[in-house]
Design an enzyme around this catalytic site. Sequence first.
Site, PDB file in Angstrom:
ATOM      1  N   ASP A 456      49.728  64.395  24.152  1.00  0.00           N
ATOM      2  CA  ASP A 456      50.321  62.982  23.651  1.00  0.00           C
ATOM      3  C   ASP A 456      51.143  62.356  24.792  1.00  0.00           C
ATOM      4  OD1 ASP A 456      50.180  61.373  21.249  1.00  0.00           O
ATOM      5  OD2 ASP A 456      52.334  61.586  21.668  1.00  0.00           O
ATOM      6  N   GLU A 485      45.790  62.124  26.599  1.00  0.00           N
ATOM      7  CA  GLU A 485      45.557  60.956  25.748  1.00  0.00           C
ATOM      8  C   GLU A 485      46.360  59.878  26.488  1.00  0.00           C
ATOM      9  OE1 GLU A 485      47.371  58.422  22.312  1.00  0.00           O
ATOM     10  OE2 GLU A 485      48.460  59.981  23.687  1.00  0.00           O
TER      11      GLU A 485
END
Length: 737
Positions: A456, A485
């Site tokens: 993330d 990401e």
Amino acid sequence: MARLLSVTTSKKTQNAKARPAATAASKTSTTKKAPAKRTAARKSAASKTANVKAPAPSGYELIAPQRAPYASIGRIPIIDVSPQIQGGAWPAKATKGESFPVQATVFREGHSKFAAECVLVDAKGKEIQVAPMKDVHPGLFRYEGWLTPPDTGEYEFFVRAWSDPYATWLHGAKIKVEAGIDIPLVFLEAEVLFKRIIAGTPLRSDERKTLRAAILEFSKKRPPAEQRLAAATSDDVMAALKKYPLRDGVTESARYKVYADRELALYSSWYEFFPRTIGAYKDEETGEWVSGTLKTAADDLDRVAGMGFNVIYLTPIHPIGTTNRKGKNNTLTAEPGDPGSPYAIGSHEGGHDAIHPDLGTFDDFDAFVAKARSLDMEVALDIALQASPDHPWVTTHPEFFTTRADGTIAFAENPPKKYQDIYPLNFDNDPEGIYQELKRIFQKWIDHGVTLFRIDNPHTKNLCFWQRILEHFRKKHPEVIFLSEAFTNPPMMQTLGALGYHQSYTYFAWRNEKKEIEDYLWEVSRESDHRIRPSFWPTTHDILTPYMQRGGTPAFAIRAVLAATGSPSWGIYSGYELVENVARPGAEEQIDNEKYEYKSRDFKAAEHNGIARLLGMLNDIRAKHPALQRLRNVTINPTTNDKILCFTKVARPEETPDGKGDAVIVVLNLDPYASRDAQIDLNLDPFGAKATWDGRPVIEVTDEMSGETYLWNDRPYVRLDPHGQVAHILSVKVLNQ
């Protein structure tokens, strides 16, 4: 250790700073000069000061600037070799079984002919593959060849070029024979040339015999010159020259690194879900939600595997903090029973190395992994490198965070946005301590069967850290795959890939118009392919674009087809089957987002809109066609309608198990509201079509979605209905005569 550039300056720069430019005033000044001893002392002190290296942050090694080595040009110039990253210091991306293009600008003085090839070298320095290079941009002398790593691991490649005496002779001979000029000299030169070639062939070999026989034929003066030339250019002669070529001025480029990962790094189908959602329900008596568990999530794996996905991706499964917990739809105040965001990681129950008690135990997790593997799926885990205010690190490692002037720990913010439930890590405070701790955490999950990590927001973390951690796991666990990401600026996205991320989220979700899609397909397949491998996601738990909000079921079908065929790696977020397209007001994400609340879904309802069946069909087609499992060989086919997109994907013979190659043509209606038709300007070159129909090349295509078969020439007509068949995914059969 991670490395930073030194900030020392050159002597030339130092001296320039020490001596201001002279002015008219300075030239006429009557100021007395400083005593010689004092001047010498000042110069000595200045010199020492200028050469002192600025201190590096704790935990980083400061290194001096590196000068690029001198490289001689070589007899046959070879410049601008690709792929390479940072001059070859970092390995370019490759995949076992996937061909990658090697390009170089190769030229020479004068009119003599030359040739080039690219060479693949294994980790032991052995040349294991050689491929001829062709001039793909005539006039620019840009040569290209393709290499295919046979296995995973480290490789190098280089370009080899040489002067081709035979091709040079043949070029002149054809012109002179046709014009009747210098005929005796032409074949006298051929005799000298062939004798040089013969000297390089083994004694008693068939090739030596062939070349000697050719000399006898073309040395005869009676036959016509055309017949003598034919003897010097026969098929047997050309075969002998291919095996034992004559090369002058052989030149080799520098060697450049590539690293071949396993196929899943390139070709994968991801399915994302929140484990607490699968099996969650609201107790009718108490009105309170009961969380789904790893056991109920494992029960759902058969459904996911039935749609053909080979990666099951879990959002964070760790304990969640209670301090500043977010409520439904990202409100700042949580109500009793609100579970909080799983990205606010850590509580008294543990941190990144623990499992939320509501989800189960490590035994349950191990059982989940085993069930996934039995269904030919691998498990990906979402890792968010941040902490809730309740994370154990806040007490045990306060140095991992940023302390503000008032003594409090800084929470995450992107003014005016604030994320009060999250403390970001400060990688500059204790880089070594953070590295060791996070390495331990990654290793723990690998020990429990995780083989993929979705990271993330990696772009908000130190790149020195990523280079080091990715290098470590590439060496220790080359099977482990990292997905970035990072919806951020191109340099950051590209550099994360270059440093070792195996896959990257992309801007795909926001590419909706035909021209921008065409440009993006070309970019990810041929311009950035050596740095990043794209993963196409129509939606995520954070992203619901206006196109998806407004287009209804057709939009979900269109984007699924484009994602599944446009990139070898793609994924969908759970709920896609149900066409969850209502956005939270003012945001591009789903309303009642399960990041902040429990959710119950009835996946049987997906049978009515056909999306689940479509997802299964797409994954089945991808599994059957190596062309859709490869990234680098795409051809854009123009159409007469700005809402009809057409492209061709090809797998080269060396990329397919049967050695025959594979090709797929995709035609897609981008309009979710209306039927569209178009004529396609179909490039038939990738198919080598020879059969003709009314004097035009023709191929046989079979629609893998409908099963229908058509005969297509280079100008086929299509009509596609968003409420019926939104696309053709066509396998190709070449009709040779």
